[in-house]
Scaffold this active site. Structure first.
Site, short mmCIF file in Angstrom:
data_model
loop_
_atom_site.label_atom_id
_atom_site.label_comp_id
_atom_site.label_asym_id
_atom_site.label_seq_id
_atom_site.Cartn_x
_atom_site.Cartn_y
_atom_site.Cartn_z
CG ASP A 37 59.12 39.53 3.66
OD1 ASP A 37 59.07 39.39 4.32
OD2 ASP A 37 59.31 41.24 4.82
N GLY A 38 60.24 38.96 0.05
CA GLY A 38 60.32 39.00 -1.09
C GLY A 38 60.57 37.63 -2.02
CB ALA A 67 48.52 37.47 4.85
CB THR A 91 52.16 44.69 7.16
OG1 THR A 91 52.55 44.03 6.58
CG2 THR A 91 51.26 45.02 8.34
CB ALA A 92 53.84 44.93 1.90
CE1 TYR A 134 49.90 51.49 8.71
CE2 TYR A 134 52.42 51.18 8.53
CZ TYR A 134 51.09 51.26 9.86
OH TYR A 134 51.15 52.51 11.40
CB SER A 135 53.73 52.23 1.80
OG SER A 135 54.83 51.46 2.56
#
Length: 254
Positions: free
Chosen positions: A44-45, A152, A155-156, A159-160
């Protein structure tokens, strides 16, 4: 579809470099500027890096996971690439822009596809003042940090930090606090996509704060302004049935 041209880009990881060599030998490639589709190989990065680096090009980006999580990537498979692309679903996302002013008076700008975050950079909690569209909404938030996330990117990091997962077409942004001490248990807010969010840092020398836009960091900030950039359009391709909207929904049931 068989006449389409591809450009392959890969992270530095050996597994990604090996995949690039295999795929270019099998499907051929052209320079990025001439490609109909850009194939990104990594995690993802690396996908975020690719999107930032190719935002001036018209070609969509199709990612294949040669990293860890791969939320923005498709499964890796050397076979049937042209067929997969012919059936793929396109998602268009807009980034956030960050304008950060430092203690020394310097101004820094950056774009973020996932989120813009402010984080305490010292032993003491940060003290932030929050303004939305020019109206003061919170006089003082004492916390480890706060962030504004796109759907988008919801969730990264968002979300944490116990922020909400946003549907990709919802036209809202998530403003989420990290370890809020006062107001206690404040989790954040949902804002219209066109909202302009400003954070002002109280006691910036005593309680230093850094800002981060997709890993582009600015130290010792005194204010950060964040807004969506609808004129910048990132085009992502996903395998049929595994589009970004489906992934965002599925993530809430695991």
């Amino acid at each position: 579809m068989s006449d389409l041209t591809f450009a392959f880009v890969a992270s530095d990881a050996p597994i990604a470099q090996t995949a690039r060599a295999t795929l270019t030998a099998r499907y051929g490639e052209v320079p990025l500027e001439q490609a109909d589709i850009i194939i990104a190989l990594g995690g993802d990065g690396f996908m975020l890096q690719t999107l930032h680096g190719t935002q001036h090009l018209p070609a969509p980006v199709y990612g294949m996971n040669r990293g860890t999580v791969g939320f923005l990537m498709n499964a890796y498979n050397e076979d049937n690439l042209i067929e997969r692309l012919s059936l793929s679903e396109e998602t268009v996302i807009n980034p956030l822009s960050m304008t950060a002013l430092t203690v020394s008076g310097e101004s820094h700008t950056a774009l973020a596809i996932n989120e813009v975050s402010l984080l305490r950079a010292g032993p003491q909690a940060a003290k932030l003042r929050i303004t939305v569209d020019g109206k003061l909404r919170m006089q003082e938030l004492v916390c480890d940090g706060a962030l504004v996330a796109t759907p988008a990117g919801s969730t990264a990091y968002n979300y944490s930090a116990h922020g909400p997962i946003l549907p990709v077409g919802s036209d809202v942004l998530a403003l989420t606090a990290m370890a809020a001490f006062r107001p206690r248990r404040w989790r954040g807010a949902l804002l219209p996509k066109n909202a302009v969010v400003r954070f002002d840092v109280s006691e910036p020398r005593k309680r230093p704060v850094m800002a981060d836009a997709d890993s582009r960091q600015v130290s010792n900030v005194v204010s950060v302004e964040i807004r969506s950039e609808p004129e910048i359009r990132h085009r992502l391709l996903f395998d049929v049935g595994h589009g970004l909207e489906e992934r965002l929904i599925s993530e809430q049931f695991v």
